[in-house]
Every structure is written in C-alpha cells, then in structure tokens.
Design an enzyme around this catalytic site. Structure first.
Site, PDB file in Angstrom:
ATOM      1  N   ARG A  62      34.609  34.490  37.739  1.00  0.00           N
ATOM      2  CA  ARG A  62      35.450  34.987  36.727  1.00  0.00           C
ATOM      3  C   ARG A  62      35.779  33.812  35.751  1.00  0.00           C
ATOM      4  O   ARG A  62      36.472  33.866  34.676  1.00  0.00           O
ATOM      5  CB  ARG A  62      36.718  35.413  37.137  1.00  0.00           C
ATOM      6  CG  ARG A  62      36.807  36.500  38.069  1.00  0.00           C
ATOM      7  CD  ARG A  62      38.068  37.209  38.107  1.00  0.00           C
ATOM      8  NE  ARG A  62      39.198  36.420  38.443  1.00  0.00           N
ATOM      9  CZ  ARG A  62      40.496  36.933  38.095  1.00  0.00           C
ATOM     10  NH1 ARG A  62      40.763  38.017  37.719  1.00  0.00           N
ATOM     11  NH2 ARG A  62      41.498  36.164  38.656  1.00  0.00           N
ATOM     12  N   ASP A  63      35.145  32.355  35.916  1.00  0.00           N
ATOM     13  CA  ASP A  63      35.357  31.317  34.970  1.00  0.00           C
ATOM     14  C   ASP A  63      34.421  30.439  34.850  1.00  0.00           C
ATOM     15  O   ASP A  63      34.443  29.299  34.838  1.00  0.00           O
ATOM     16  CB  ASP A  63      36.605  30.696  35.451  1.00  0.00           C
ATOM     17  CG  ASP A  63      37.504  29.838  34.173  1.00  0.00           C
ATOM     18  OD1 ASP A  63      37.011  30.150  32.894  1.00  0.00           O
ATOM     19  OD2 ASP A  63      38.123  28.950  34.481  1.00  0.00           O
ATOM     20  N   ILE A  64      33.193  31.028  34.592  1.00  0.00           N
ATOM     21  CA  ILE A  64      31.836  30.221  34.491  1.00  0.00           C
ATOM     22  C   ILE A  64      31.802  29.519  33.268  1.00  0.00           C
ATOM     23  O   ILE A  64      31.882  30.585  32.127  1.00  0.00           O
ATOM     24  CB  ILE A  64      30.585  31.097  34.861  1.00  0.00           C
ATOM     25  CG1 ILE A  64      30.763  31.249  36.411  1.00  0.00           C
ATOM     26  CG2 ILE A  64      29.409  30.243  34.328  1.00  0.00           C
ATOM     27  CD1 ILE A  64      30.362  29.978  37.406  1.00  0.00           C
ATOM     28  N   ASN A  68      32.663  23.769  34.207  1.00  0.00           N
ATOM     29  CA  ASN A  68      33.072  24.185  35.665  1.00  0.00           C
ATOM     30  C   ASN A  68      31.713  24.057  36.436  1.00  0.00           C
ATOM     31  O   ASN A  68      31.629  24.830  37.604  1.00  0.00           O
ATOM     32  CB  ASN A  68      33.615  25.521  35.834  1.00  0.00           C
ATOM     33  CG  ASN A  68      35.128  25.543  35.687  1.00  0.00           C
ATOM     34  OD1 ASN A  68      35.693  24.526  35.839  1.00  0.00           O
ATOM     35  ND2 ASN A  68      35.803  26.704  35.405  1.00  0.00           N
ATOM     36  N   THR A 115      38.496  31.670  30.720  1.00  0.00           N
ATOM     37  CA  THR A 115      38.291  31.290  29.425  1.00  0.00           C
ATOM     38  C   THR A 115      37.690  32.322  28.431  1.00  0.00           C
ATOM     39  O   THR A 115      36.472  32.920  28.910  1.00  0.00           O
ATOM     40  CB  THR A 115      37.266  30.002  29.631  1.00  0.00           C
ATOM     41  OG1 THR A 115      38.067  29.172  30.573  1.00  0.00           O
ATOM     42  CG2 THR A 115      37.184  29.499  28.408  1.00  0.00           C
TER      43      THR A 115
END
Length: 305
Positions: A62-64, A68, A115
């Site tokens: 969910r936040d690639i 990260n 993001t």
C-alpha cells in the site's frame, strides 16, 4: 523484502525487530545520471519479486515508492516499510484530502493513508485492494525510473491527481535510449491501467512480461556458427558446483541479483561445462555486457544436455 526476526509488546507498545542494512534509498540511486536503464530495470525486477512474495501470502504493501526501497551497500534491493500493509481486500481510508504541498505521505486519522502520488485509482477512492494496487504503484515508480518524471506529473491536490488519471493516458516511454525496447514501455503502461482488471494478474505475470520484453533472442544472435553440442561426453557436475548453483538460484529467487551473479560465476569457475549457469549469466549480463553474455550463451548451447 526486509526480514523481520521478532515482534511483541512492552507495556502496551508494539515493537518489530527487523534486520539492519546500510545503503541508500532507490530515490537517491535513481538520481544518478550514469545509471543505465538496464540497471534500473534490474532494481525494479527485484522490487517486483519482493512484492510478489508478499502478495502470495495475502499482504498488500500500500505504500510502494522509491523512498521505501533500499539499495544496500552490497547491491541488494530491499523493500521496506510495511507499516501500513494490510491483508488483501482491506479498505483504504479516504475521509479527507490533503492540502499539503507535494501530496506527502499521510497516516494521520481521518486522512488518506499512504502516498497519493503512487496510489492506484481504487486506493484513492477507498475501495478494497489486492496486489494489483501495488502493481500500479510499481508502474509509477518504473515510469519515473525510466522517464525521470511521473506519468501524471505532480498535481497540487488529490482531486487534481484523480482527474489527471481519469482523463489522460501516460505517454509511451520513448527516447530513453536507442536500445530501450518499445515492448518494455508497453509492460509499464499496462501496469498503469486505471482498471485493475486490465493490469497483470500478478507480479509474477508482470515479471514474465518484462522478461519477454527484453528477450535475448535478437541480442544473442551471432554471425558465427554455434558450437556443436557436447552433452554426450559430459560428466555430472561436482558437489561443490551443485551447492554453489543452488545457492545462486536461491539468491535469484530472493531478489539478490548481484549476489546471484557472483555465485553463478563461481559455478562456471568450478564447472566450466555447467550449461544452466552459463545461460543464467547470459540473461543477467545481456544488457550490460553483450559480448560477455554472448560467450556464456554459446557455452550454454555447447554444453546443453
């Protein structure tokens, strides 16, 4: 993916123990102008493998984004920060838009979690998610890695971003390099499809498409005749070569491409007639060292069984 060795709670506070690695973010690595598209692709493939492993056990990151992902000092790609990961099908939270410049990461209560600049349309809309949401984020990261810009720019609000996604198709990746395969652009654009059903069914399917898009069938051709096969007189590989080859295969599976290359080179040093090691080296070296890749391919052909 980053390794987790322990988790628990102390006085009501949850802790997670993860491996410690030194390196830089993928954002920093991509900012270097001398990094070839082939190297960028290798990094992206490693990220895709890590995401595929998470998806296989039902986890959606969910936040690639490039921040990260770490490129360690020994050349290994690591996907970090599973802090907002959820089981597949869990809803995203979108109770309020952000007014922050640049659409920064938001995890506060009542705000969009993640993001926005790297979110799939279904995540921005608060719908249930599966691994294809991570695939979309991977596509944005891949587009940025090759083109130097995001497919929809940097809108000033979540609503402007959604409007851009719904009304504009990303431009094909062209003019990257004379050797950049057009089929590679097609793979990235499919990962960026607005409708999840039009994306690849899995990260494994995406990786297969990437391999086909950069197929060595043309680059490995040679005007010289290939050596005749010698499989009839070959003896079984030594136990050391067998162990080294299995270790190299495991490194490839784990996404440690540089470690795998070193391992495969050791295999061919121990066993010069190891066709499978030569073939894997040829595929790894194809875009960086075409001459050396051709030599390994010819040896693979020569010693095939």
């Amino acid at each position: 993916a980053v390794s987790v060795s322990d988790a628990g709670a102390i006085k009501g506070s949850v802790y997670v123990v993860m491996e410690y690695r030194q390196g830089s973010t993928l954002r920093d690595a991509l900012a270097k102008p001398n990094v070839t598209w082939q190297t960028r692709l290798a990094w992206l493939c490693d990220v895709a493998r890590a995401l595929g492993a998470a998806h296989q056990v039902g986890i959606v990151h969910r936040d690639i984004k490039p921040e990260n992902v770490m490129l360690t000092s020994d050349g290994v790609v690591k996907v970090l920060d599973f802090g907002i990961a959820r089981r597949a099908g869990g809803p995203a939270v979108m109770d309020a838009a952000t007014a922050a410049a640049g659409l920064s990461t938001l995890t506060e209560a009542g705000a969009l979690v993640g993001t926005p600049l790297y979110m799939a349309p279904e995540q921005l809309q608060g719908a249930a998610l599966d691994g294809r949401a991570d695939q979309f984020a991977w596509g944005i990261m891949a587009y940025e890695a090759f083109a130097g810009s995001r497919p929809w720019g940097t809108p000033g609000s979540v609503y402007a971003l959604v409007a851009a996604m719904l009304t504009h198709e990303p431009k094909p990746l062209v003019g990257i390099d004379s050797t950049f395969p057009p089929a590679l652009s097609d793979v990235v654009l499919r990962a960026l499809a607005r409708d999840p059903a039009r994306r690849f069914n899995s990260m494994e399917a995406l990786l297969d498409a990437l391999e086909q898009a950069t197929s060595p069938r043309v680059a490995l051709t040679t005007t010289q005749p290939l050596p005749a096969a010698r499989h009839a007189s070959l003896s079984p590989p030594s136990s050391d070569a067998v162990r080294a080859f299995e270790a190299a295969r495991q490194s490839l599976h784990d996404g440690a491409g540089h470690t795998a290359e070193r391992g495969l080179e050791r295999v061919t040093a121990l066993e010069p007639a190891h066709a499978a090691a030569h073939l894997r080296l040829a595929l790894r070296l194809l875009e960086r060292e075409a001459g050396k890749a051709r030599e390994h391919y010819q040896r693979a052909f020569q010693f095939r069984v």
